[in-house]
Every structure is written in structure tokens, then in C-alpha cells.
Design a protein around this motif. Sequence first.
Motif, PDB file in Angstrom:
ATOM      1  N   UNK A 130       0.856  -1.202   0.000  1.00 38.07           N
ATOM      2  CA  UNK A 130       0.000   0.000   0.000  1.00 38.07           C
ATOM      3  C   UNK A 130       0.883   1.241   0.000  1.00 38.07           C
ATOM      4  N   UNK A 131       1.499   1.517  -1.129  1.00 39.98           N
ATOM      5  CA  UNK A 131       2.532   2.555  -1.164  1.00 39.98           C
ATOM      6  C   UNK A 131       1.990   3.966  -0.932  1.00 39.98           C
ATOM      7  N   UNK A 132       0.687   4.202  -1.179  1.00 37.33           N
ATOM      8  CA  UNK A 132       0.162   5.543  -0.911  1.00 37.33           C
ATOM      9  C   UNK A 132      -0.597   5.618   0.412  1.00 37.33           C
ATOM     10  N   UNK A 133      -0.599   4.520   1.180  1.00 38.51           N
ATOM     11  CA  UNK A 133      -1.200   4.538   2.514  1.00 38.51           C
ATOM     12  C   UNK A 133      -2.699   4.739   2.528  1.00 38.51           C
ATOM     13  N   UNK A 134      -3.397   4.345   1.442  1.00 40.58           N
ATOM     14  CA  UNK A 134      -4.837   4.588   1.350  1.00 40.58           C
ATOM     15  C   UNK A 134      -5.660   3.518   2.065  1.00 40.58           C
ATOM     16  N   UNK A 135      -5.039   2.428   2.495  1.00 39.28           N
ATOM     17  CA  UNK A 135      -5.788   1.351   3.140  1.00 39.28           C
ATOM     18  C   UNK A 135      -6.338   0.336   2.160  1.00 39.28           C
ATOM     19  N   UNK A 136      -6.125   0.575   0.869  1.00 33.67           N
ATOM     20  CA  UNK A 136      -6.474  -0.436  -0.141  1.00 33.67           C
ATOM     21  C   UNK A 136      -5.303  -0.512  -1.128  1.00 33.67           C
ATOM     22  N   UNK A 137      -5.277  -1.621  -1.862  1.00 36.25           N
ATOM     23  CA  UNK A 137      -4.187  -1.807  -2.823  1.00 36.25           C
ATOM     24  C   UNK A 137      -4.751  -1.790  -4.237  1.00 36.25           C
ATOM     25  N   UNK A 138      -4.176  -0.947  -5.057  1.00 34.35           N
ATOM     26  CA  UNK A 138      -4.601  -0.857  -6.452  1.00 34.35           C
ATOM     27  C   UNK A 138      -3.741  -1.800  -7.291  1.00 34.35           C
ATOM     28  N   UNK A 139      -4.176  -1.992  -8.525  1.00 35.32           N
ATOM     29  CA  UNK A 139      -3.414  -2.827  -9.442  1.00 35.32           C
ATOM     30  C   UNK A 139      -2.002  -2.263  -9.629  1.00 35.32           C
ATOM     31  N   UNK A 140      -1.920  -0.929  -9.776  1.00 35.40           N
ATOM     32  CA  UNK A 140      -0.613  -0.306  -9.992  1.00 35.40           C
ATOM     33  C   UNK A 140       0.326  -0.534  -8.811  1.00 35.40           C
ATOM     34  N   UNK A 141      -0.224  -0.421  -7.610  1.00 37.54           N
ATOM     35  CA  UNK A 141       0.606  -0.643  -6.425  1.00 37.54           C
ATOM     36  C   UNK A 141       1.108  -2.081  -6.386  1.00 37.54           C
ATOM     37  N   UNK A 142       0.205  -3.009  -6.697  1.00 41.55           N
ATOM     38  CA  UNK A 142       0.574  -4.419  -6.688  1.00 41.55           C
ATOM     39  C   UNK A 142       1.677  -4.682  -7.706  1.00 41.55           C
ATOM     40  N   UNK A 143       1.459  -4.171  -8.909  1.00 42.22           N
ATOM     41  CA  UNK A 143       2.424  -4.376  -9.995  1.00 42.22           C
ATOM     42  C   UNK A 143       3.783  -3.776  -9.640  1.00 42.22           C
ATOM     43  N   UNK A 144       3.760  -2.572  -9.044  1.00 38.36           N
ATOM     44  CA  UNK A 144       5.022  -1.883  -8.733  1.00 38.36           C
ATOM     45  C   UNK A 144       5.900  -2.734  -7.808  1.00 38.36           C
ATOM     46  N   UNK A 145       5.287  -3.282  -6.751  1.00 38.69           N
ATOM     47  CA  UNK A 145       6.085  -4.069  -5.799  1.00 38.69           C
ATOM     48  C   UNK A 145       6.548  -5.380  -6.431  1.00 38.69           C
TER      49      UNK A 145
END
Lengths: 413, 413
Positions: A130-145
Motif C-alpha cells: 500500500x505505497x500511498x497509505x490509502x488502506x487499499x491496494x490498487x493494481x498499480x501498487x501491486x504491480x510496482x512491488x
Amino acid sequence: MAALITDAASDEKAGMLKQLLFDYVFTRASCQFEGTQYTRRADPEKLKEIFDKYASVEQNGERFMTPDDFVRNYLGIYKSENYNPKTVYLLGSILDTSKDGLISFMEFQAFEAVLCRPDALYITAFQLFDTNGSGTITFDEFEEIIKHTTLHNEIPFNFASEFLRLHFGKDKQREINYAEFTQLLHDFHEEHAIQAFQKYDKNKNGSISAMDFNNIMISVKSHLLSEDVKRNLVAAAGGTAGHQVSFPYFMAFNTLLNNMELVKKVYLNFTKNNAGLEVTKEEFLYAAQQMSQITPLEVDVLFQLAGFIHADTGRITYDDLELIAPHRPTKFLSRPFAEMKAVKSPAERSIGIQILESVYRFTLGSIAGAAGATVVYPIDLVKTRMQNQRTGSYIGELMYRNSFDCAKKSNKA
Amino acid sequence: MAALITDAASDEKAGMLKQLLFDYVFTRASCQFEGTQYTRRADPEKLKEIFDKYASVEQNGERFMTPDDFVRNYLGIYKSENYNPKTVYLLGSILDTSKDGLISFMEFQAFEAVLCRPDALYITAFQLFDTNGSGTITFDEFEEIIKHTTLHNEIPFNFASEFLRLHFGKDKQREINYAEFTQLLHDFHEEHAIQAFQKYDKNKNGSISAMDFNNIMISVKSHLLSEDVKRNLVAAAGGTAGHQVSFPYFMAFNTLLNNMELVKKVYLNFTKNNAGLEVTKEEFLYAAQQMSQITPLEVDVLFQLAGFIHADTGRITYDDLELIAPHRPTKFLSRPFAEMKAVKSPAERSIGIQILESVYRFTLGSIAGAAGATVVYPIDLVKTRMQNQRTGSYIGELMYRNSFDCAKKSNKA
């Protein structure tokens, strides 16, 4: 214990680490023994003292740690010149839940609290993704890690796969909450193994070579492999028809490794906790029917592996199961406390400190164990350390072996 | 026991069934109690006597059963006028391993021997699929049987799926051996559930409605659902955001149901076999980390289900787990013997006979339980019987409930 902490005062970092970790270990240890108290936390004042030692930034009278302070100075990893700043930033931002680039004392304290929770490993992993700390994970966040993992570099994950479409929707607009994330992480690993099989099954005939099987397992499933299993991967696959590994065999092999704790339960249930009793395949098959998720092919693989590791007697004992799947980390966490008590001399104490350090790294490192090897293992938290020590050990060994061994080894190095 | 067999002589079929089944039940019962002897077989002479009573064909002095003899006359199912001859043929050909259309005494005897093996259910299923008796299963054989299942009629299975390509190769030329087949059958069921989700996820946004979730579970996973779970499917799904079931939730729900035996082990391990101890979610989560294949989302689903079934106290006991997943068939097999001993009056004896009959059907019917509901459950072996009895029970109930209940119910009808 108080004496031990005072004695180690000359080595500040080790002393503080020890304090924090001792609390953590003790907490877990007391869970094991008493079964009622789970969240015995570190003393806030001691924690603040540790924090202030490493917090290099001051803003409006409040002190903050940078990711660098936490990862390189406090944890003492990625110390070499050519470290990857992105990796350090990602690891540091696990604590930085406000995602402002700095770790406040409250964030540091919150992280310590997370370590006391039973799902600490999943929460830590979630905070990493959760790189932006929003409490949910987006596809982009998942892909980035995932793209930053060595695992992905070895066998690229297909981000256009149906698997990710089902999780994030066809327009990749769906966001994943914490609970869903834990399931995604769990299933992701199976999916990656299947994708690896597809990649190596070049002729699309539903089988791969024994060598490719070996490569996939070492790349994708390393965290599940003991040294004994690693040594026998090719032999096990070579025992199959035409030295080709079929898809069902591949699935059975992986499912078996995932379910080794269940396998151990089946064994102990059948032998009424007599770990020395030799059990035949037929007997085991019978016992496994009580928990019918274990297929006959998985039982075949189990006995085949045991036969290669041990002598092929057609029987297994609990020792064989331990060779295939050594103790899991959580079981280990209850040990150091007892062992620490007996520690007297400075040399022994230094082993004790290293045990505690290992546990800490383990906490971050063992997400791999609980939730799929993808998360921290490839970020090389532990690997780097091991390579620095030039022991030539595999990561997998550290991941699943008794950390006490590890501490002893590093001491010799 | 001998007295019981003689008393029932007036009802030939029941008496013979009883003899065969008593041996079978006793065999399994003795496994349970002594743990050394698994293959105590029926007396060959008694078996021959039973066989000859039903064998309607004679060729060169040797007698044979037709599939009709075995299924309709001997088993006593599919007796109605409008029975499906194909179904009877398929069931009969499980025994007919030479695939010449007739069941010899040796084949009958071999089948009885199969029933004593711990993987009896998988072997029986394999013989059902291996329609040409070659010892391997081709894509065409697999497709033929699956297409005959009611499961496929409700939610068609995609035979062009990547899943089957991986098993049979792109030209569908690969043949599957017995061990591989057991894994295929196991994984097939997960694949079918995923395909069902994809079918109902019409907008391809990674979620389905609570009602569609209910429909999928009732169609595809009926064998895993207790009455209590069935009643609370919509409620459980309704508790999710926007009354939509996400893919990770769907996976967690199914994985949880698959792993209920493991969940029970985790519970008993944690409570040290105290089935009455109330366990909180945090405690369970902690205990589950010891066998880390259970994700936090699965634990959420577990407590949510228990909350709907029972009162929502935030705690579970062993009873809640039993309501979610009642005893599995193999556990039951050890009971009748003890119960039979106490049977005295003719009315009670008739219950005993029905128990034994149930066990027999169970053996054929419970492949569903062990290996995925696809195989015999849809062929309606048990369903027909239950419908004839007009009890209005669900198949799932018979599949996983104590057969003793069933016998009592049919007695009342």
C-alpha cells in the motif's frame, strides 16, 4: 535478564535491538506458554530512547527517522555502497504509514505494536504494497512491488493474466482491502507456479523436463524447500515417466510442500504422537483419508521424496517429514527465551544477541514463509546479510532453519 | 452377529448386502481400532453365493452379471421405469474392468477387494472414467463422463480451458494415469468453481452478487455445505461490501470449506482438545499461524459464518465447527459395528440393515466428498434414493451427515 541488557551496553545498537526484540520474543514466548496474553508491548520510554538515537531529522521540535535511518542504520542492512535506494525506501515506507517520507515516533511505535499481532506478517506485507497509505491496494501498487522482486526478474509474472483480472477487474479499477489482500498473496504464489510451468512447457503438451522442474522449484518455491528436498528435485522428477514432469505431478508436488504441516498432523494422529513409528504408504493413505484433501499422488510424492532423502524402505517416520519440511518460524519464536536464561559468558551472549537479531530479520523476512516468497525474500533482506557473511548458505536455509544454527554459523565466519 | 444375519434371511437381498457390507464395515472398523489390518475380505464362498443370485447371463458355463443386474437388482437403485440406461451402464462398468459389457465373478470379487483399500473412492472413480479399461484416461473419456453429470448441466465446464490443456496437452493427446487422475479430480473442482465465478461475473469487474454466490455454491459445492452453511450463504455474502462477493472472498470461502478438518485440528491443538473452550478470532488467528496456510480472510469468513449460525459472540467452540462441517464419512465407518451389537428387535434390525445399505451407497456416493462432487453425486446414485423416499432431504445432507440419521428418517417415511 536485566543484567544481560546492562552488560551489552557497550554495543549500543545491539543493546537496543535486544531490548526491543527481547520484548517481542518474550511476548511471543509467553503466548506459547500461557496462551492468554498476546500484546505485551515494549516499554514506550525505552522505545523512545531507541528511536531518538537514530532519528536524524527534526521538524518543528519533533524528531523523525528517514527510511535510511531505519533500514541502514537501525536494522544495519544494505550498508554497502552500491545498495538499492528504492529497496531501502520501500522497506522504510512499511513503517511510514502517512507516506510523507519520514517515520515519526508514533509510526515506529505502531510498527512495534503490529509485530505483536498474530497476523503481523500479513499486515507488514500489506503496508509494503500500500505505497500511498490509502488502506487499499490498487493494481498499480501491486504491480510496482511485484516488479521489484527478484522472483519476477527470474520468471516474469503475467500482469495481463486472468488471475489478476479476477482480482482487480477488467479495467484494473477494483481496489483490494487488507483481508482480500491476504488471500491474493496466498493464491498469487500458486498462480505464479502455474505460470512458470506454462512458460517451460514450450511444446504445450502438458509436461516439462526434470531440469526445468528443478529450475522452477528453485526460483519460485525456494522458501518451501529444505536442503534435502533441493538436492533431490531432479531425482524425484527423474523417477517419473520419460524424465518428464506432468502437470498433475507438478501440482501434487507443490500442494504436498504447502501442506506439510497437515501431513505431520496426519502422521502424529495415526501414530498417536509416536514420532519414531514407521508408517507404510498404505497406512498413511488410510490415515490421510480422515482429512481427505491429501491425494494418493501427493502420498506417492511424499514417499518418493522420503525414499530419496533417506533409504528407500517404503516407510516413513517423523524425522523424514522434518527433513522435507523443517520447523516453521513461529515454532522457533518460543525458544530463545529459554535459551537466553542459560547464557553466561560474553561469547555466548553475543550468540544470544545474534539470535534476537535473526528473529527480527525473520519477522520481516518470514513473510515469505507465511504469505508466499514474493514479498520480502526477493528484496533480499536476508540474502544480503547472508552473502556479507560469506557462508555460502542459501536463503531458503535461513528462512526455514533454526535461526540458532544461523547465529552459530555467523559466529564462526 | 451371526444371529442377526440368519434372522434377516427372509429378505434375501438385504441379508446378502448385509453380509457383504458387514464384512466391509467390520474391516474398516477393525482398522480404526487395531490399526494393523486393512484388507480383511469377505468370505469368497459367501460372495459367490450372492453373485450367483443376481447373475442373469450364462456363457460357456460361467455366470455373469449385467450392469442392470448389479445396479438395478443388486444395489436396488434406478428401479423406476424411466431410468437412464446410460447411467446404469456407466455405474455397472465400474466393475466391468474388461469392458466386455458383463461383470464376471472375478470382477465382482476384485471390486469387493477395492472397497477395502484406503483409496477405494479414487480407484472407483478412476474405473468409472476409464471407460475402455486401458489403465489411463484420455481427454475423450474425461469429457464423456463429465458431460453426463448434472453438475456440468447446471454450470457447463469449459473443455477448452487452459486447465485441461495443461493436463491433456494442446492436442489433447496426453493420457492420465491413476495417480495423476487423483490430482486432476482434486484440482478439477477448484477450477470448476473459478469458471462458475467467471460465468456470473458478467461485467468482468471481479465480483458477483450475493444471489449468484448462493447459486454457485449450491450447484458446485453442495457436497461441502452443511444445512447451516446453506441457510447462511446469502447472509454471509450480504455482509460483504455492496452485497457483492469479491473473487478473494469467494476463494477464501471455498478454501475454508475445503480445509475444515485442518481448522478443527487448529482449534483442538490450541484448546488442548477441550471442545467447549470459546476461542476469539485473535486467538484463532494466532493458533492458525502454526500452520500458516490459513489466511486472515479465511478466519474472518469462519467467524462470520459461526456468527450467523450461532449467536454472534465473537467466539467459537468446536460445536460451531461441527455445524459448518459435520463429520466426514470415514469417521462414520467405525460406528455401525458398535451400534449393531445393541440391536435386538426386528424393527431395530431393519434400521441396522439400512445403515449398512447406506454405507454401501456411501462408498459409491462419497467419492464426491473425497474427490470432488462431480463423479457420483451428479449421477444421482444417492439423490434418486432420497427422492424415492420423499424425505425432501438434500443430497448434501446425506453425503456428510451421519448415515444413521438417514436410516432413521427413511424408516419414518
